[in-house]
Design an enzyme around this catalytic site. Structure first.
Site, PDB file in Angstrom:
ATOM      1  N   LYS A  32      29.653  -9.438   2.834  1.00 39.67           N
ATOM      2  CA  LYS A  32      30.372  -9.552   1.556  1.00 39.67           C
ATOM      3  C   LYS A  32      31.016  -8.222   1.207  1.00 39.67           C
ATOM      4  O   LYS A  32      30.352  -7.186   1.178  1.00 39.67           O
ATOM      5  CB  LYS A  32      29.427 -10.003   0.442  1.00 39.67           C
ATOM      6  CG  LYS A  32      30.146 -10.254  -0.884  1.00 39.67           C
ATOM      7  CD  LYS A  32      29.240 -10.937  -1.878  1.00 39.67           C
ATOM      8  CE  LYS A  32      29.939 -11.156  -3.225  1.00 39.67           C
ATOM      9  NZ  LYS A  32      31.152 -11.999  -3.090  1.00 39.67           N
ATOM     10  N   HIS A  79      23.394 -10.375  -1.320  1.00 38.29           N
ATOM     11  CA  HIS A  79      24.323 -11.140  -0.491  1.00 38.29           C
ATOM     12  C   HIS A  79      24.291 -10.653   0.946  1.00 38.29           C
ATOM     13  O   HIS A  79      23.782  -9.561   1.247  1.00 38.29           O
ATOM     14  CB  HIS A  79      25.759 -11.013  -1.032  1.00 38.29           C
ATOM     15  CG  HIS A  79      26.015 -11.834  -2.255  1.00 38.29           C
ATOM     16  ND1 HIS A  79      25.648 -11.413  -3.516  1.00 38.29           N
ATOM     17  CD2 HIS A  79      26.602 -13.043  -2.415  1.00 38.29           C
ATOM     18  CE1 HIS A  79      25.997 -12.329  -4.398  1.00 38.29           C
ATOM     19  NE2 HIS A  79      26.572 -13.330  -3.756  1.00 38.29           N
TER      20      HIS A  79
END
Length: 209
Positions: free
Chosen positions: A127, A123
């Protein structure tokens, strides 16, 4: 529907609000630190942070508004009773991309025949939670306490692969989110089904497919 969107100015919010408005919804953005005044709206959508989501959702439920939540890294269970007592719906999904939900479903099926697996989830560096909600949900589905490898780097959006190993073979099931607009179909589906859900907490887009 008349909606409040918590996190409308975030990366996901900016992508989704446009799609929601194009689909005919009226959207009011609410950012972290703004007063939560949502009474009378049809629903609230939350894509914020694990620290902000619980207070946002509680405030919305206490004002009589059901919620659709895509924020991961928090436990919605304590608010399930708040929603149930008020006859409201709290829908939470670790991933709103239909392709990602199918990836999880296929992984669960593969685990019956190839029980050894590891998960790699990748990600954006922004995040907050690791492992991701999708990876944690996948691990629970396939069982066996698989190792999860979390990668956080610039240039990534949301990606996951589940690698199954057996004697003389490997099976890899992978999903790549290359644009955050991919979450819109799942959010629109959840909003369309919200009124028909039972009061309280419902978890996972797979329950609607």
């Amino acid at each position: 529907m008349n909606l409040a969107f918590f996190g409308a100015e975030g990366k996901v919010g900016q992508a989704l609000v446009t799609v929601l408005e194009r689909a005919g919804h009226t959207v009011r953005g609410v950012e972290i630190g703004d007063p939560v005044e949502v009474a009378g709206l049809d629903a609230c959508v939350d894509f914020t942070t694990p620290d902000a989501a619980p207070a946002n959702v509680r405030a919305a439920l206490e004002q009589g508004v059901s919620c659709v939540v895509g924020t991961t890294g928090w436990d919605p269970q304590p608010l399930a009773e708040v929603a149930r007592e008020r006859g409201l719906k709290l829908f939470v999904a670790p991933n709103f991309s239909i392709g990602a939900v199918l990836m999880m479903r296929f992984a669960a099926e593969a685990a019956v025949f190839l029980p050894r697996a590891e998960i790699i989830e990748l990600h954006s560096e922004a995040k907050k939670d690791a492992p991701s909600g999708t990876a944690a949900a996948t691990a629970k589905l396939i069982g066996g306490d698989p190792v999860i490898h979390s990668v956080r780097l610039p240039g990534l959006v949301a990606h996951q692969e589940v690698i199954f190993g057996g004697e003389g073979q490997l099976l890899t099931i992978r999903h790549d989110t290359t644009a955050r607009e991919s979450f819109a179909d799942g959010v629109l589906l959840a909003l369309s089904k919200l009124a028909g859900l039972p009061p309280g907490l419902t978890v996972g887009l797979d329950t609607l497919l």
